[in-house]
Design a protein around this motif. Structure first.
Motif, PDB file in Angstrom:
ATOM      1  N   VAL A 106       0.862  -1.184   0.000  1.00  0.00           N
ATOM      2  CA  VAL A 106       0.000   0.000   0.000  1.00  0.00           C
ATOM      3  C   VAL A 106       0.896   1.230   0.000  1.00  0.00           C
ATOM      4  O   VAL A 106       1.894   1.292   0.715  1.00  0.00           O
ATOM      5  N   LEU A 107       0.506   2.198  -0.802  1.00  0.00           N
ATOM      6  CA  LEU A 107       1.229   3.458  -0.901  1.00  0.00           C
ATOM      7  C   LEU A 107       0.353   4.581  -0.382  1.00  0.00           C
ATOM      8  O   LEU A 107      -0.826   4.662  -0.719  1.00  0.00           O
ATOM      9  N   GLY A 108       0.912   5.446   0.446  1.00  0.00           N
ATOM     10  CA  GLY A 108       0.245   6.674   0.845  1.00  0.00           C
ATOM     11  C   GLY A 108       0.686   7.773  -0.098  1.00  0.00           C
ATOM     12  O   GLY A 108       1.868   7.861  -0.436  1.00  0.00           O
ATOM     13  N   VAL A 109      -0.260   8.599  -0.538  1.00  0.00           N
ATOM     14  CA  VAL A 109       0.051   9.649  -1.510  1.00  0.00           C
ATOM     15  C   VAL A 109      -0.608  10.948  -1.093  1.00  0.00           C
ATOM     16  O   VAL A 109      -1.821  10.991  -0.841  1.00  0.00           O
ATOM     17  N   ARG A 110       0.165  11.999  -1.046  1.00  0.00           N
ATOM     18  CA  ARG A 110      -0.360  13.331  -0.765  1.00  0.00           C
ATOM     19  C   ARG A 110      -1.144  13.805  -1.989  1.00  0.00           C
ATOM     20  O   ARG A 110      -0.699  13.629  -3.126  1.00  0.00           O
ATOM     21  N   VAL A 111      -2.322  14.383  -1.758  1.00  0.00           N
ATOM     22  CA  VAL A 111      -3.139  14.943  -2.836  1.00  0.00           C
ATOM     23  C   VAL A 111      -3.422  16.411  -2.524  1.00  0.00           C
ATOM     24  O   VAL A 111      -3.140  16.882  -1.421  1.00  0.00           O
ATOM     25  N   ALA A 112      -3.994  17.121  -3.486  1.00  0.00           N
ATOM     26  CA  ALA A 112      -4.199  18.561  -3.343  1.00  0.00           C
ATOM     27  C   ALA A 112      -5.125  18.906  -2.183  1.00  0.00           C
ATOM     28  O   ALA A 112      -4.872  19.857  -1.439  1.00  0.00           O
ATOM     29  N   ASP A 113      -6.211  18.152  -2.054  1.00  0.00           N
ATOM     30  CA  ASP A 113      -7.178  18.441  -0.989  1.00  0.00           C
ATOM     31  C   ASP A 113      -8.107  17.244  -0.828  1.00  0.00           C
ATOM     32  O   ASP A 113      -8.010  16.262  -1.560  1.00  0.00           O
ATOM     33  N   GLU A 114      -9.017  17.358   0.121  1.00  0.00           N
ATOM     34  CA  GLU A 114      -9.916  16.227   0.382  1.00  0.00           C
ATOM     35  C   GLU A 114     -10.910  15.995  -0.756  1.00  0.00           C
ATOM     36  O   GLU A 114     -11.416  14.888  -0.913  1.00  0.00           O
ATOM     37  N   GLY A 115     -11.175  17.019  -1.560  1.00  0.00           N
ATOM     38  CA  GLY A 115     -12.032  16.830  -2.723  1.00  0.00           C
ATOM     39  C   GLY A 115     -11.388  15.902  -3.742  1.00  0.00           C
ATOM     40  O   GLY A 115     -12.052  15.028  -4.310  1.00  0.00           O
ATOM     41  N   VAL A 116     -10.098  16.079  -3.982  1.00  0.00           N
ATOM     42  CA  VAL A 116      -9.361  15.200  -4.894  1.00  0.00           C
ATOM     43  C   VAL A 116      -9.340  13.781  -4.326  1.00  0.00           C
ATOM     44  O   VAL A 116      -9.559  12.808  -5.050  1.00  0.00           O
ATOM     45  N   LYS A 117      -9.091  13.683  -3.044  1.00  0.00           N
ATOM     46  CA  LYS A 117      -9.085  12.375  -2.373  1.00  0.00           C
ATOM     47  C   LYS A 117     -10.427  11.665  -2.577  1.00  0.00           C
ATOM     48  O   LYS A 117     -10.466  10.495  -2.989  1.00  0.00           O
ATOM     49  N   ALA A 118     -11.515  12.353  -2.307  1.00  0.00           N
ATOM     50  CA  ALA A 118     -12.855  11.760  -2.459  1.00  0.00           C
ATOM     51  C   ALA A 118     -13.121  11.361  -3.904  1.00  0.00           C
ATOM     52  O   ALA A 118     -13.703  10.300  -4.157  1.00  0.00           O
ATOM     53  N   ALA A 119     -12.694  12.191  -4.842  1.00  0.00           N
ATOM     54  CA  ALA A 119     -12.916  11.892  -6.264  1.00  0.00           C
ATOM     55  C   ALA A 119     -12.151  10.643  -6.688  1.00  0.00           C
ATOM     56  O   ALA A 119     -12.691   9.792  -7.415  1.00  0.00           O
ATOM     57  N   LEU A 120     -10.907  10.511  -6.262  1.00  0.00           N
ATOM     58  CA  LEU A 120     -10.122   9.323  -6.614  1.00  0.00           C
ATOM     59  C   LEU A 120     -10.785   8.060  -6.077  1.00  0.00           C
ATOM     60  O   LEU A 120     -10.923   7.066  -6.794  1.00  0.00           O
ATOM     61  N   ILE A 121     -11.200   8.111  -4.820  1.00  0.00           N
ATOM     62  CA  ILE A 121     -11.833   6.938  -4.207  1.00  0.00           C
ATOM     63  C   ILE A 121     -13.150   6.610  -4.906  1.00  0.00           C
ATOM     64  O   ILE A 121     -13.434   5.444  -5.189  1.00  0.00           O
ATOM     65  N   ALA A 122     -13.947   7.629  -5.215  1.00  0.00           N
ATOM     66  CA  ALA A 122     -15.235   7.400  -5.890  1.00  0.00           C
ATOM     67  C   ALA A 122     -15.036   6.861  -7.307  1.00  0.00           C
ATOM     68  O   ALA A 122     -15.782   5.988  -7.749  1.00  0.00           O
ATOM     69  N   ASP A 123     -14.033   7.378  -8.009  1.00  0.00           N
ATOM     70  CA  ASP A 123     -13.795   6.966  -9.398  1.00  0.00           C
ATOM     71  C   ASP A 123     -13.235   5.558  -9.517  1.00  0.00           C
ATOM     72  O   ASP A 123     -13.515   4.866 -10.487  1.00  0.00           O
ATOM     73  N   ASP A 124     -12.409   5.139  -8.564  1.00  0.00           N
ATOM     74  CA  ASP A 124     -11.794   3.813  -8.669  1.00  0.00           C
ATOM     75  C   ASP A 124     -11.517   3.212  -7.292  1.00  0.00           C
ATOM     76  O   ASP A 124     -10.364   3.135  -6.854  1.00  0.00           O
ATOM     77  N   PRO A 125     -12.565   2.753  -6.605  1.00  0.00           N
ATOM     78  CA  PRO A 125     -12.385   2.201  -5.251  1.00  0.00           C
ATOM     79  C   PRO A 125     -11.598   0.890  -5.222  1.00  0.00           C
ATOM     80  O   PRO A 125     -11.173   0.460  -4.147  1.00  0.00           O
ATOM     81  N   ASP A 126     -11.391   0.260  -6.371  1.00  0.00           N
ATOM     82  CA  ASP A 126     -10.547  -0.938  -6.403  1.00  0.00           C
ATOM     83  C   ASP A 126      -9.071  -0.580  -6.245  1.00  0.00           C
ATOM     84  O   ASP A 126      -8.265  -1.421  -5.855  1.00  0.00           O
ATOM     85  N   VAL A 127      -8.719   0.668  -6.567  1.00  0.00           N
ATOM     86  CA  VAL A 127      -7.335   1.129  -6.472  1.00  0.00           C
ATOM     87  C   VAL A 127      -7.138   2.026  -5.247  1.00  0.00           C
ATOM     88  O   VAL A 127      -6.200   1.859  -4.481  1.00  0.00           O
ATOM     89  N   TYR A 128      -8.044   2.984  -5.060  1.00  0.00           N
ATOM     90  CA  TYR A 128      -7.888   4.008  -4.023  1.00  0.00           C
ATOM     91  C   TYR A 128      -8.816   3.755  -2.838  1.00  0.00           C
ATOM     92  O   TYR A 128      -9.965   3.359  -3.006  1.00  0.00           O
ATOM     93  N   PHE A 129      -8.304   4.049  -1.645  1.00  0.00           N
ATOM     94  CA  PHE A 129      -9.123   3.924  -0.440  1.00  0.00           C
ATOM     95  C   PHE A 129      -8.523   4.803   0.647  1.00  0.00           C
ATOM     96  O   PHE A 129      -7.482   5.432   0.465  1.00  0.00           O
TER      97      PHE A 129
END
Length: 136
Positions: free
Chosen positions: A61-84
């Motif tokens: 598992v990799l932790g990755v800094r993102v721009a903000d919590e909106g980007v975080k939520a979008a990544l998880i919503a778009d591909d929950p098999d990859v992002y969590f």
């Protein structure tokens, strides 16, 4: 399937980046600011994921800094098999990535964007110009 060696190669190819081991895990930093890191799950993380019905990762598992919590939520919503995420990261602009499920191009983009978030603005602008790009 991506590996920590792939992450290492991508991160260390970026200007002013170094690798540090902290708590037994690799962390990649730009000008002493972390942007991606190896993030083994803790028991509390596993319990929270199981309670939420989220499958546990089977690989690194990799932790990755993102721009903000909106980007975080979008990544998880778009591909929950990859992002969590886990409750440990509530309120923090970072997302967790199942390395065994992310493609090479997507990983490169994620690492580069995380680096841009943390790099000094002049360093990021110079690197983008070298790449023939204007902004991240």
């Amino acid at each position: 399937m991506a590996t920590l060696d792939d992450v290492r190669a991508l991160a260390l190819a970026l200007p002013r980046t170094d690798e540090k081991v902290s708590w037994g895990s690799a962390h990649w930093r730009v000008s002493s600011k972390g942007f991606v890191w190896e993030r083994p799950l803790r028991r509390a993380d596993e319990a929270a994921l199981e309670a939420a019905g989220v499958p546990l990762p089977t690989g690194d598992v990799l932790g990755v800094r993102v721009a903000d919590e909106g980007v975080k939520a979008a990544l998880i919503a778009d591909d929950p098999d990859v992002y969590f995420t886990t409750p440990h990261f509530d309120g923090y602009p970072a997302v967790l990535v199942r390395l065994e499920r992310i493609g090479a191009d997507e990983l490169r983009e994620l690492v580069e964007e995380a680096w841009q978030q943390r790099a000094p603005k002049t360093v990021a602008a110079a690197w983008l110009a070298e790449q023939g790009r204007r902004d991240g």
